[in-house]
Scaffold this motif. Structure first.
Motif, mmCIF file in Angstrom:
data_model
loop_
_atom_site.group_PDB
_atom_site.id
_atom_site.type_symbol
_atom_site.label_atom_id
_atom_site.label_comp_id
_atom_site.label_asym_id
_atom_site.label_seq_id
_atom_site.Cartn_x
_atom_site.Cartn_y
_atom_site.Cartn_z
ATOM 1 N N LYS A 1 0.838 -1.204 0.000
ATOM 2 C CA LYS A 1 0.000 0.000 0.000
ATOM 3 C C LYS A 1 0.870 1.250 0.000
ATOM 4 C CE LYS A 1 -3.644 2.245 2.716
ATOM 5 N NZ LYS A 1 -4.479 2.136 3.948
ATOM 6 N N PHE A 2 1.925 1.241 0.812
ATOM 7 C CA PHE A 2 2.854 2.371 0.876
ATOM 8 C C PHE A 2 3.457 2.655 -0.498
ATOM 9 C CE2 PHE A 2 7.338 3.583 1.065
ATOM 10 C CZ PHE A 2 7.283 4.784 1.756
ATOM 11 N N SER A 3 3.973 1.619 -1.154
ATOM 12 C CA SER A 3 4.625 1.809 -2.454
ATOM 13 C C SER A 3 3.626 2.276 -3.502
ATOM 14 C CB SER A 3 5.290 0.505 -2.914
ATOM 15 O OG SER A 3 6.379 0.173 -2.083
ATOM 16 N N PHE A 4 2.431 1.681 -3.508
ATOM 17 C CA PHE A 4 1.441 2.059 -4.515
ATOM 18 C C PHE A 4 1.019 3.519 -4.352
ATOM 19 C CE2 PHE A 4 -2.904 2.486 -6.097
ATOM 20 C CZ PHE A 4 -2.748 2.018 -7.401
ATOM 21 N N ILE A 5 0.751 3.931 -3.106
ATOM 22 C CA ILE A 5 0.334 5.320 -2.869
ATOM 23 C C ILE A 5 1.447 6.289 -3.260
ATOM 24 C CG2 ILE A 5 -0.199 7.002 -1.062
ATOM 25 C CD1 ILE A 5 -1.730 4.785 0.396
ATOM 26 N N ILE B 1 6.696 3.522 -13.998
ATOM 27 C CA ILE B 1 6.824 3.560 -12.547
ATOM 28 C C ILE B 1 6.346 2.252 -11.915
ATOM 29 C CG2 ILE B 1 5.967 4.658 -10.448
ATOM 30 C CD1 ILE B 1 8.049 6.300 -11.819
ATOM 31 N N TYR B 2 5.199 1.759 -12.381
ATOM 32 C CA TYR B 2 4.607 0.594 -11.721
ATOM 33 C C TYR B 2 5.320 -0.712 -12.058
ATOM 34 C CZ TYR B 2 0.873 3.824 -10.599
ATOM 35 O OH TYR B 2 0.167 4.890 -10.106
ATOM 36 N N ARG B 3 6.264 -0.669 -12.973
ATOM 37 C CA ARG B 3 7.009 -1.888 -13.269
ATOM 38 C C ARG B 3 7.967 -2.262 -12.135
ATOM 39 N NH1 ARG B 3 7.629 0.152 -18.555
ATOM 40 N NH2 ARG B 3 9.854 0.415 -18.298
ATOM 41 N N VAL B 4 8.126 -1.383 -11.156
ATOM 42 C CA VAL B 4 8.961 -1.745 -10.012
ATOM 43 C C VAL B 4 8.375 -2.935 -9.251
ATOM 44 C CG1 VAL B 4 9.832 0.612 -9.745
ATOM 45 C CG2 VAL B 4 7.846 -0.115 -8.421
ATOM 46 N N PHE B 5 7.037 -3.122 -9.335
ATOM 47 C CA PHE B 5 6.427 -4.274 -8.672
ATOM 48 C C PHE B 5 6.879 -5.571 -9.333
ATOM 49 C CE2 PHE B 5 3.580 -0.849 -7.436
ATOM 50 C CZ PHE B 5 3.319 -1.148 -6.101
ATOM 51 N N ILE B 6 6.979 -5.555 -10.655
ATOM 52 C CA ILE B 6 7.439 -6.747 -11.382
ATOM 53 C C ILE B 6 8.917 -6.994 -11.103
ATOM 54 C CG2 ILE B 6 7.719 -7.800 -13.656
ATOM 55 C CD1 ILE B 6 5.409 -6.052 -14.616
ATOM 56 N N LEU C 1 8.590 -13.924 -0.618
ATOM 57 C CA LEU C 1 7.774 -12.723 -0.463
ATOM 58 C C LEU C 1 8.511 -11.668 0.350
ATOM 59 C CD1 LEU C 1 5.165 -11.165 -0.852
ATOM 60 C CD2 LEU C 1 4.233 -12.334 1.163
ATOM 61 N N GLU C 2 9.217 -12.088 1.376
ATOM 62 C CA GLU C 2 9.962 -11.129 2.194
ATOM 63 C C GLU C 2 11.086 -10.482 1.400
ATOM 64 O OE1 GLU C 2 9.229 -12.926 6.672
ATOM 65 O OE2 GLU C 2 10.802 -13.816 5.424
ATOM 66 N N TYR C 3 11.772 -11.255 0.580
ATOM 67 C CA TYR C 3 12.769 -10.658 -0.311
ATOM 68 C C TYR C 3 12.105 -9.678 -1.281
ATOM 69 C CZ TYR C 3 16.759 -13.606 1.021
ATOM 70 O OH TYR C 3 17.801 -14.197 1.698
ATOM 71 N N THR C 4 10.947 -10.058 -1.799
ATOM 72 C CA THR C 4 10.230 -9.181 -2.738
ATOM 73 C C THR C 4 9.864 -7.863 -2.081
ATOM 74 O OG1 THR C 4 9.323 -11.077 -3.955
ATOM 75 C CG2 THR C 4 8.159 -8.981 -4.167
ATOM 76 N N ILE C 5 9.351 -7.914 -0.854
ATOM 77 C CA ILE C 5 8.982 -6.692 -0.130
ATOM 78 C C ILE C 5 10.207 -5.810 0.096
ATOM 79 C CG2 ILE C 5 8.216 -5.830 2.120
ATOM 80 C CD1 ILE C 5 6.277 -8.248 2.196
ATOM 81 N N HIS D 1 12.987 -5.607 -1.673
ATOM 82 C CA HIS D 1 13.419 -4.981 -2.923
ATOM 83 C C HIS D 1 12.400 -3.949 -3.416
ATOM 84 C CE1 HIS D 1 17.014 -7.323 -3.488
ATOM 85 N NE2 HIS D 1 16.352 -8.437 -3.291
ATOM 86 N N LEU D 2 11.112 -4.201 -3.173
ATOM 87 C CA LEU D 2 10.099 -3.220 -3.571
ATOM 88 C C LEU D 2 10.308 -1.898 -2.845
ATOM 89 C CD1 LEU D 2 7.476 -2.405 -4.989
ATOM 90 C CD2 LEU D 2 6.210 -3.429 -3.085
ATOM 91 N N LEU D 3 10.601 -1.959 -1.555
ATOM 92 C CA LEU D 3 10.817 -0.727 -0.801
ATOM 93 C C LEU D 3 12.076 -0.004 -1.253
ATOM 94 C CD1 LEU D 3 9.764 -1.952 2.762
ATOM 95 C CD2 LEU D 3 8.496 -0.443 1.223
ATOM 96 N N ILE D 4 13.119 -0.756 -1.611
ATOM 97 C CA ILE D 4 14.331 -0.132 -2.143
ATOM 98 C C ILE D 4 14.044 0.551 -3.475
ATOM 99 C CG2 ILE D 4 16.580 -0.641 -3.203
ATOM 100 C CD1 ILE D 4 16.691 -0.550 -0.171
ATOM 101 N N LEU D 5 13.305 -0.112 -4.353
ATOM 102 C CA LEU D 5 12.977 0.463 -5.662
ATOM 103 C C LEU D 5 12.089 1.693 -5.520
ATOM 104 C CD1 LEU D 5 12.329 -2.894 -7.554
ATOM 105 C CD2 LEU D 5 14.258 -1.343 -7.920
ATOM 106 N N THR D 6 11.139 1.629 -4.605
ATOM 107 C CA THR D 6 10.271 2.787 -4.360
ATOM 108 C C THR D 6 11.087 3.966 -3.847
ATOM 109 O OG1 THR D 6 8.410 1.324 -3.843
ATOM 110 C CG2 THR D 6 8.250 3.608 -3.097
ATOM 111 N N LEU D 7 11.998 3.702 -2.943
ATOM 112 C CA LEU D 7 12.876 4.752 -2.420
ATOM 113 C C LEU D 7 13.699 5.371 -3.541
ATOM 114 C CD1 LEU D 7 14.165 6.250 -0.007
ATOM 115 C CD2 LEU D 7 15.778 4.347 0.196
ATOM 116 N N SER D 8 14.201 4.559 -4.447
ATOM 117 C CA SER D 8 14.999 5.055 -5.566
ATOM 118 C C SER D 8 14.178 5.985 -6.463
ATOM 119 C CB SER D 8 15.533 3.877 -6.386
ATOM 120 O OG SER D 8 16.217 4.324 -7.532
#
Length: 252
Positions: A86-90, A133-138, A159-163, A165-172
């Protein structure tokens, strides 16, 4: 329609647990009351300036201590930081809307369009812009998959690894899209810096998640290998999908 009686509440109006005081023992909600204009200031202040909310805790945690914040969440601090998807999507949606308002491009399409040959590919450019932008989820999913394949004996799940990396990509995206929208960075510089930042931080994240499990040199090798596999899978998938898409649109 029957109106609720806020004056004589015997049960929580949120979860229906019997009330024994001002706060519900089940969900923690305060005894509810009718919303009037006197509540407006409190609601706006909470929405805009509640820096103790999970969203802002996660945002400031990523900005100030990204690795300890992510590992803290994965190790059990769930309610403290909220829902990472939710954080990354928003956050990414806010960035997309801001970029549209400021007419900011995330790729150097202006240079591509200077070529007459490239004029044939405007639909592909539009698709790239719409989904960039949304390709960071993939990418996060593929990095999570690659990380778990490389670190098979690690206690963390895919899933934990995915989360992580998602937060790192969102931060970037957050860090480098702001100077791009302010025209401090060019599209080329944005692409280079965000790629270097996210790649380096993803490798460091993998390293830190296995810091106490492996020898340092082996851990660094595996961290780099996991990122290389994940990013290669991502590039191959994008090349394939855009090839299929362009072939389909050109036939039409």
């Amino acid at each position: 329609m029957d109106h609720l009686n806020f004056e004589n509440q015997s049960h929580c109006l949120n979860c229906h647990t019997p009330l024994a005081g001002e706060y519900c023992s089940g969900c923690g909600q305060k005894r509810a009351s009718r919303l009037t204009f006197k509540h407006l200031g409190v609601l706006l202040q909470s929405a805009l300036f509640d820096l103790e909310s999970p969203f802002f805790r996660l945002l400031f945690g990523l900005l100030l201590q990204p690795f300890s914040t992510i590992i803290g969440y994965l190790n059990g601090q769930r309610s403290r930081f909220g829902n990472p998807f939710k954080f990354s999507f928003i956050l990414l949606t806010v960035i997309v809307l801001a970029s549209h308002l400021l007419e900011t491009s995330f790729m150097p399409s202006s240079q591509l369009l200077e070529s007459k040959e490239q004029l044939k590919w405007q639909s592909e450019i539009a698709l790239y812009e719409a989904t960039h932008i949304y390709r960071v989820f993939i990418l996060a999913f593929l990095l999570g998959l690659a990380s778990k394949l490389v670190y098979r004996s690690a206690p963390y799940t895919m899933l934990e690894y995915t989360i992580g990396h998602l937060l790192i990509l969102t931060l970037s995206v957050l860090i480098f899209s702001i100077p791009l929208m302010l025209e401090i960075f060019s599209e080329q510089l944005y692409a280079i810096l965000s790629l270097l930042f996210s790649g380096l931080y993803s490798i460091i994240l993998n390293y830190k998640m296995a810091e106490n499990e492996l020898a340092k040199w082996k851990n660094w090798v595996q961290a780099i290998l996991a990122y290389a596999i994940g990013s290669t899978l991502f590039s191959a998938m994008l090349t394939f999908l855009f090839g299929v898409y362009s072939g389909f649109t050109h036939k039409i």
